[in-house]
Each structure stands twice: as C-alpha cells, then as structure tokens.
Write an enzyme that holds these catalytic residues in place. Sequence first.
Site, short mmCIF file in Angstrom:
data_model
loop_
_atom_site.label_atom_id
_atom_site.label_comp_id
_atom_site.label_asym_id
_atom_site.label_seq_id
_atom_site.Cartn_x
_atom_site.Cartn_y
_atom_site.Cartn_z
N ASP A 28 -5.80 -1.87 -5.24
CA ASP A 28 -6.53 -3.03 -5.25
C ASP A 28 -8.35 -2.85 -5.06
O ASP A 28 -8.94 -3.59 -4.46
CB ASP A 28 -6.42 -4.00 -4.00
CG ASP A 28 -4.97 -4.66 -4.23
OD1 ASP A 28 -4.08 -4.32 -5.15
OD2 ASP A 28 -4.47 -5.29 -3.11
N LYS A 127 0.49 -7.05 -8.59
CA LYS A 127 1.24 -7.70 -7.18
C LYS A 127 0.73 -8.83 -6.85
O LYS A 127 -0.34 -8.99 -7.11
CB LYS A 127 1.35 -6.24 -6.16
CG LYS A 127 0.16 -5.97 -5.94
CD LYS A 127 0.05 -4.86 -4.64
CE LYS A 127 -1.25 -4.71 -3.89
NZ LYS A 127 -1.75 -5.72 -3.00
N CYS A 160 -3.72 -4.70 2.29
CA CYS A 160 -2.65 -4.11 1.32
C CYS A 160 -2.62 -2.62 1.53
O CYS A 160 -1.55 -2.02 1.07
CB CYS A 160 -3.35 -4.43 -0.13
SG CYS A 160 -3.47 -6.27 -0.38
#
Length: 222
Positions: A28, A127, A160
Amino acid sequence: MKTIMGREVLDTLDELVDPRWTAVIVVDVQNDFCHVDGHFAKFGKDVARMAPAVKKMVDFVTKAQALGMRTIFLRQASLPDARMDSPAWLRFKTRDGKAPDYTKPGTWGYEFVDGLTVQKGDWVVEKFRPDGFVGTNLDHILRTQGIQSVIILGTVTEGCVESTVRSASYHDYYVVVLEDAVATPNALLHEGSLNFFRARYPIFTCDAVLAAIQTAKQKALT
C-alpha cells in the site's frame, strides 16, 4: 540451515532472502496514505513524518527489482458506493474521523507514489482489507512461484503491514520485515508494531537485506 524435528529450516538472513525462493511484498505505498496532498493528510494525519521511510521503500524496491527479486505490489482499494464495505467495515474505516472513500480506483490517491514502478514480471494485487491474503490471489501467486519466504515493507505499520506480516507467517511463509521501510503517521503505534515484529520475526534494515540478497546470489553461483 538448521534442523528442527528432522526438518531443514532456513535460518541465516541470506538464506531467508535468497532470490530463488523469496519475494518482496510492497504494502500500500499509495498517494492517499503517503503524500501530503493525500486522503490521510486531509484528515489530519501526520504523513510528513513518513517521508524518510517512503523514500527508503522506493529505493529498496528499485534495487531489489534490479537484483531480480520477484516483487508483488499490494494496492488498497475502496469501490464507489461502498460496494466492498460491510456496515462493520464502514465503522472501522471511519473510527478515527476520516472518510471511508480513500484509494478509489482511477484516482491519483489510488496510484503508487512517485518513483515506485511496477516492472515487467511484477505482480499487482488489489485488496479491500488490511491483510493482503484476505479475498486476494496473493497466496496462489506465491505458491505457484515456489516462494517460501517474503520480505515485507510498506504502510501503515500497525495496519496493513502488521496484518500482512502476521498472515504471511500463518500461511507458512518465512517473513523478514524491513524496519526502516515501514511507516505510519502514528509514532506510538509504529513503535508498538516494531516491538511486536522484533519479538517474533527477523527484522533488518534495507541495507542489510540488500547485502544479504547479493550474498545469496553469489553463493548460488558457486
């Protein structure tokens, strides 16, 4: 290598990051999370403190790609009209006052930060939850490529990144965490996650891991 219960186990750092069975997972590293004009910053999060680590992320990934490391980019997404969000997940996403519509596909905030480039042969996995394995084909990619070990970096440390570190371990992968290439706006939570990583997983600097990759490549040639 060491032997445990009659099984050979990877042990040294150069074994754990050997390109023959290791992949880099980039979590990310997107504008909405990392840039001062992104979503997190607009809702008061101190993303400026992440800048040195984000620079390290870009530098490490570029060098790892040049060394031939298989690289997988995880990318968080939020679909329009909360089409992938349950009521419980919407509550979670807005718990700290931010709007839930960050990293929308097609927006600048969804894109990776400048300098982070997906090369031919890399993978991008979209995701919708913090854990990179939930609802994705990440595990399938890793297993079809013969991956045993993963190097993990990215944002945010306590979210994350930690979720994906734990899940990779629980999916039976060796895990190496890059201590200077994970970041979050919250210094206290960042340190808490680093302490967790130090207690359970190999955690090293980018420079140490790059050096170990080169050592592994040299050993493979002898």
